[in-house]
Scaffold this motif. Structure first.
Motif, PDB file in Angstrom:
ATOM      1  N   PRO A 174      -4.725  -3.014  -6.774  1.00 45.99           N
ATOM      2  CA  PRO A 174      -5.814  -2.825  -5.817  1.00 45.99           C
ATOM      3  C   PRO A 174      -6.908  -1.931  -6.408  1.00 45.99           C
ATOM      4  CG  PRO A 174      -3.672  -2.407  -4.782  1.00 45.99           C
ATOM      5  CD  PRO A 174      -3.429  -2.542  -6.255  1.00 45.99           C
ATOM      6  N   GLU A 184      -9.525   3.038   1.622  1.00 43.63           N
ATOM      7  CA  GLU A 184      -9.706   1.692   1.096  1.00 43.63           C
ATOM      8  C   GLU A 184      -8.372   1.127   0.590  1.00 43.63           C
ATOM      9  OE1 GLU A 184     -12.908   1.564  -1.717  1.00 43.63           O
ATOM     10  OE2 GLU A 184     -12.219  -0.386  -2.449  1.00 43.63           O
ATOM     11  N   ASP A 185      -8.115  -0.122   0.876  1.00 43.79           N
ATOM     12  CA  ASP A 185      -6.859  -0.807   0.509  1.00 43.79           C
ATOM     13  C   ASP A 185      -5.629  -0.127   1.122  1.00 43.79           C
ATOM     14  OD1 ASP A 185      -8.272  -2.595  -1.168  1.00 43.79           O
ATOM     15  OD2 ASP A 185      -8.211  -1.141  -2.813  1.00 43.79           O
ATOM     16  N   GLY A 186      -5.840   0.787   2.073  1.00 36.94           N
ATOM     17  CA  GLY A 186      -4.709   1.506   2.666  1.00 36.94           C
ATOM     18  C   GLY A 186      -4.067   2.499   1.712  1.00 36.94           C
ATOM     19  N   ILE A 187      -4.755   2.796   0.596  1.00 36.44           N
ATOM     20  CA  ILE A 187      -4.172   3.686  -0.418  1.00 36.44           C
ATOM     21  C   ILE A 187      -5.061   4.924  -0.567  1.00 36.44           C
ATOM     22  CG2 ILE A 187      -3.513   3.896  -2.844  1.00 36.44           C
ATOM     23  CD1 ILE A 187      -3.194   0.745  -2.707  1.00 36.44           C
ATOM     24  N   PRO A 188      -4.576   6.070  -0.103  1.00 37.85           N
ATOM     25  CA  PRO A 188      -5.400   7.279  -0.164  1.00 37.85           C
ATOM     26  C   PRO A 188      -5.537   7.807  -1.587  1.00 37.85           C
ATOM     27  CG  PRO A 188      -3.210   7.818   0.630  1.00 37.85           C
ATOM     28  CD  PRO A 188      -3.262   6.313   0.502  1.00 37.85           C
ATOM     29  N   ASP A 189      -6.635   8.508  -1.829  1.00 39.56           N
ATOM     30  CA  ASP A 189      -6.802   9.189  -3.121  1.00 39.56           C
ATOM     31  C   ASP A 189      -5.901  10.413  -3.203  1.00 39.56           C
ATOM     32  OD1 ASP A 189      -9.407   8.097  -4.638  1.00 39.56           O
ATOM     33  OD2 ASP A 189      -9.690   7.947  -2.473  1.00 39.56           O
ATOM     34  N   ARG A 191      -9.109   2.836  -9.510  1.00 35.55           N
ATOM     35  CA  ARG A 191      -9.998   3.996  -9.655  1.00 35.55           C
ATOM     36  C   ARG A 191      -9.196   5.285  -9.831  1.00 35.55           C
ATOM     37  NH1 ARG A 191     -12.964   0.875  -6.091  1.00 35.55           N
ATOM     38  NH2 ARG A 191     -12.024   1.838  -4.268  1.00 35.55           N
ATOM     39  N   ILE A 192      -8.124   5.433  -9.060  1.00 35.86           N
ATOM     40  CA  ILE A 192      -7.296   6.644  -9.174  1.00 35.86           C
ATOM     41  C   ILE A 192      -6.735   6.761 -10.592  1.00 35.86           C
ATOM     42  CG2 ILE A 192      -5.090   7.665  -8.458  1.00 35.86           C
ATOM     43  CD1 ILE A 192      -5.714   6.550  -5.605  1.00 35.86           C
ATOM     44  N   ALA A 232      -8.514   0.549  -5.188  1.00 29.11           N
ATOM     45  CA  ALA A 232      -8.327   1.988  -4.958  1.00 29.11           C
ATOM     46  C   ALA A 232      -7.412   2.587  -6.029  1.00 29.11           C
ATOM     47  CB  ALA A 232      -7.733   2.229  -3.563  1.00 29.11           C
ATOM     48  N   VAL A 233      -6.361   1.864  -6.386  1.00 32.34           N
ATOM     49  CA  VAL A 233      -5.421   2.360  -7.400  1.00 32.34           C
ATOM     50  C   VAL A 233      -6.085   2.380  -8.770  1.00 32.34           C
ATOM     51  CG1 VAL A 233      -3.216   1.966  -8.547  1.00 32.34           C
ATOM     52  CG2 VAL A 233      -3.456   1.458  -6.116  1.00 32.34           C
ATOM     53  N   ARG A 246       2.126  12.111  -9.685  1.00 24.66           N
ATOM     54  CA  ARG A 246       1.389  13.377  -9.732  1.00 24.66           C
ATOM     55  C   ARG A 246       2.346  14.549  -9.700  1.00 24.66           C
ATOM     56  NH1 ARG A 246      -3.482  11.634  -5.695  1.00 24.66           N
ATOM     57  NH2 ARG A 246      -5.001  11.071  -7.301  1.00 24.66           N
ATOM     58  N   TRP A 297       2.458   1.830  -3.447  1.00 22.77           N
ATOM     59  CA  TRP A 297       1.499   2.424  -4.389  1.00 22.77           C
ATOM     60  C   TRP A 297       1.283   3.904  -4.089  1.00 22.77           C
ATOM     61  CZ3 TRP A 297       0.086   0.702  -8.874  1.00 22.77           C
ATOM     62  CH2 TRP A 297      -0.030  -0.673  -9.126  1.00 22.77           C
ATOM     63  N   THR A 298       1.137   4.208  -2.794  1.00 21.32           N
ATOM     64  CA  THR A 298       0.879   5.595  -2.403  1.00 21.32           C
ATOM     65  C   THR A 298       2.027   6.496  -2.835  1.00 21.32           C
ATOM     66  OG1 THR A 298      -0.414   4.795  -0.527  1.00 21.32           O
ATOM     67  CG2 THR A 298       0.317   7.080  -0.439  1.00 21.32           C
ATOM     68  N   ALA A 303       0.825  -1.213   0.000  1.00 21.19           N
ATOM     69  CA  ALA A 303       0.000   0.000   0.000  1.00 21.19           C
ATOM     70  C   ALA A 303       0.860   1.265   0.000  1.00 21.19           C
ATOM     71  CB  ALA A 303      -0.948  -0.012   1.205  1.00 21.19           C
TER      72      ALA A 303
END
Lengths: 335, 93, 287
Positions: free
Chosen positions: A50, C38-43, A55-56, A52-53, A32, A24-25, A21
């Motif tokens: 994942p 969610e998934d520990g990954i922030p937007d 969707r981003i 969340a990724v 960005r 990825w973050t 996580a």
């Protein structure tokens, strides 16, 4: 370092499998910060990741698609405004890549519209843009005189309705720079698109991207500019590149850009170009200096490049005069 | 007017979406990504100027033939059309 | 960064990094019942940092940045660190939200249907939403309403409710047991105090609602109301959206659908209590 991570993933997307996580973050924050998240979104499309990724990155692709529409529309409005002049109008950088459907344009963020026109057409271009709704950004007479005398462009114009900037260039490096690319050849050998707007010939496009990366800029946004070069070389190859670069006085810049592209993104270039240069390491470190929060690291190298960029653009005495005028007006460099 | 009169051509219908809100229509222009909230006779002007471009006089004649335009005045029509040119919905050729 | 706080507000995950413990400690307390991204990954990432290393301790002043930023984001004194964090999160939403059509509006829900209240700053949309919450409505958000272009539904974004000036006392009176943040006098926007959305607002924040009424409130006049035509509603909502243009055709679809299917009213009101009564009456009539 997330800059290094971003480079590694762009080079080999399958390595995302190993990301947790926080990985990825950091990757997303770095992408960005480098204005490459749309490009990353296309590069990783279809790979397991994942939710969340996923969707981003879908948002990033949609955002880039809208940016592409806006950039092409701005070019179209400039084409309409300049149609009566009859001078060739050459699109540069991001707008050129998307207009020509090049790989470098996929997902790319695009800022201002940059166009190149023949130097003797510049007054007509200026008048036509002013009468079609573009206005000067800065009414400051010093800045204005500075741009006109020394830079390779008109002072920036902004459209009063659409709020978009246009930079009109008549060459691709400042007139004060020690290197003076053959602007007439850039325009003369440019290629027409179906709508009548033009793009640089392939090798000139690579030369310009390299000049922009190494000679002209402060390396801000360097990873993205280097990705452009990686894609352009991948698409056009390097036949005739060295000779064309030498013609423009950009041989050193192009070779360095190519070596960096190999180093960072694994671009394929001729063996003979691989001879290393000690400064490459500095360039590379500066390019990839980005932490897991998307912040620039290694401030010292960065300051070195800031000064370097100005030195390249202006002979020292002129630089002193320029900075003095800025300081007197209360200007302080950012940083 | 001197020389040849300017001819005008509108964006292709398939590049436009329209949703009627009330007396106004929300037009979405795909090429620019912009939305324009317009009233009659703008939709009619856009329809008349595609696919073949028209001069202002020809446009006025065509609109007057098809719709009841009370104050049929070429100057007023020119102002409307120039707004559409500025918005990019119509191109002056 | 030295300190880190992660939170999910509605469908949006945030990571806030800070050079100081203070703002992060306040966020941890006030957002304690919220989930993690969610998934520990922030937007989005927000960064609160000192302009120079020594400014972390000497006259500490908080610079606001993040994934997306504006060049002239003015710093705030450290005592307003919580406000800086909230502004940083709002900034990410305003500049870069692309999944939902973002309307600068408060929203409250009843029976699965939502009222959206939009207007310029000072129109009282935060206060109205907070008062509706106090009267048993589900608070969906006091600042941003998120419209899903695929479904047309409103998604909640129940961040801390930002109360300004007189609204602070109004809500302290209306919700004596409410959880409030620290009072922050003399901010650039006046006196501010945050109110934590109630347990229900947080527990149900993943449940969208179908929009049923759009209101354009204006404070400072005698109570009055008038219908708003779809075209006026459309134009005002494009102005109240930070990402309408960026969403391209999806934004157009979402907004034309909203204004052609949901009734809209403009209301003038002399005080917040009157406004709440007006909203509830209109709700009975239209929604």
């Amino acid at each position: 370092m997330s800059g290094t991570l971003l480079a590694r993933i762009m080079r080999d997307p399958s390595q995302v499998e190993a990301l947790d996580a926080d990985g990825w973050t950091g990757l997303i924050a770095a992408a960005r910060a480098e204005q490459m998240v749309g490009t990353l979104g296309h590069r990783l499309d279809g790979l397991p990741m994942p939710g969340a990724v996923s969707r981003i990155l879908a948002d990033a692709r949609a955002s880039a698609a809208q940016g592409r529409t806006a950039a092409l529309w701005e070019a179209e409005m400039a084409r309409r405004a300049l149609a009566k002049i009859g001078a060739p109008v050459v699109l540069l950088k991001g707008t050129a890549y998307v207009a020509a459907g090049l790989e470098a344009g996929r997902g790319r963020s695009i800022g201002d519209l940059d166009i190149l026109v023949p130097r003797d057409a510049i007054d007509g271009v200026e008048a036509a843009l002013l009468s079609a709704g573009w206005e000067w950004v800065k009414p400051d007479p010093y800045d204005d005189a500075y741009y006109r005398r020394w830079m390779h462009e008109l002072p920036p114009l902004i459209h009063r309705e659409r709020d978009r900037m246009i930079d009109v260039h008549h060459t691709v490096l400042p007139l004060t720079a020690p290197i003076t690319p053959d602007a007439a050849a850039l325009v003369g050998d440019s290629e027409a698109l179906p709508n009548g707007l033009r793009i640089l010939a392939p090798m000139d496009m690579i030369c310009h991207a390299a000049a922009h990366l190494i000679a002209d800029g402060d390396l801000a946004g360097g990873m993205r500019n280097l990705w452009d070069i990686h894609c352009l070389i991948g698409e056009f190859g390097t036949d005739g590149l060295e000779a064309r670069a030498a013609h423009h006085g950009l041989r050193a810049a192009v070779l360095r850009a190519a070596r960096l592209a190999v180093d960072v993104y694994g671009t394929e270039i001729p063996d003979a170009w691989h001879r290393r240069n000690v400064a490459d390491t500095l360039f590379k470190r500066r390019l990839l200096a980005r932490d897991g929060w998307g912040r620039k690291t290694r401030k010292l190298t960065e300051q070195g490049f800031y000064v370097r960029s100005h030195l390249l653009r202006m002979p020292p005495k002129m630089l002193a005069r320029h900075l003095w005028t800025k300081w007197r007006k209360g200007y302080r460099p950012v940083g | 007017m001197t020389g040849e009169a300017t001819r005008y051509r509108a964006a292709a219908p398939d590049s436009l979406r329209a949703v009627t809100l009330d007396a106004m229509v929300a037009l979405y222009h795909r090429a620019s990504g912009q939305t324009h909230v317009v009233a009659s006779p703008v939709p009619e002007i856009l329809e008349a100027l595609h696919p073949d471009p028209l001069t202002l006089d020809a446009l006025l004649a065509q609109l007057s033939g098809r719709f009841d335009i009370g104050d049929a005045d070429v100057r007023a029509l020119e102002a409307r059309v120039e707004e559409l040119v500025a918005a990019g919905l119509v191109e002056a050729l | 960064m030295r300190h880190r706080f992660d939170v999910r507000i509605g469908p949006v995950g945030f990571r806030v990094g800070s050079d100081w413990r203070g703002p992060v400690a306040q966020l941890e307390t006030l957002y304690r019942d919220y989930p993690r991204p969610e998934d520990g990954i922030p937007d989005f990432t927000v960064r609160l940092f000192a302009a120079r290393p020594w400014r972390r301790v000497v006259r500490p002043s908080v610079m606001i940045s993040g994934d997306y930023t504006i060049p002239d984001a003015a710093p705030l004194p450290l005592r307003l660190g919580l406000l800086a964090a909230e502004m940083g999160m709002n900034l990410q939403m305003a500049l870069a939200q692309r999944r939902y059509l973002l309307l600068h509006a408060s929203a409250a829900e009843r029976d699965g249907r939502a009222v959206l209240m939009t207007g310029v700053s000072g129109a009282g949309k935060s206060t109205l939403a907070a008062l509706l919450m106090a009267r048993g409505w589900r608070l969906m958000g006091d600042e941003f309403a998120l419209i899903d272009p695929e479904t047309g539904l409103v998604h909640a974004f129940p961040r801390l409710i930002s109360l300004k000036n007189q609204a602070v006392a109004v809500m302290e009176h209306a919700l004596p047991d409410g959880r409030f943040g620290p009072p922050m006098p003399d901010t650039p926007k006046g006196d501010i105090r945050h109110l934590v959305p109630d347990a229900r607002a947080v527990e149900t924040m993943d449940r969208p609602a179908s929009p049923a009424l759009i209101l354009f409130p204006t404070f400072g006049h005698e109570a009055a109301e008038r219908p708003v035509l779809p075209s006026e509603s459309f134009v005002r909502l494009t102005q109240a959206s930070t990402n309408y243009l960026a969403l391209a055709e999806r934004g157009y679809d979402a907004l034309t659908r909203l204004v052609t299917t949901v009734p809209a009213r403009a209301i003038d009101y002399p005080d917040a209590q009157t406004a709440v009564a007006q909203v509830e009456t209109l709700w009975e009539q239209t929604a």
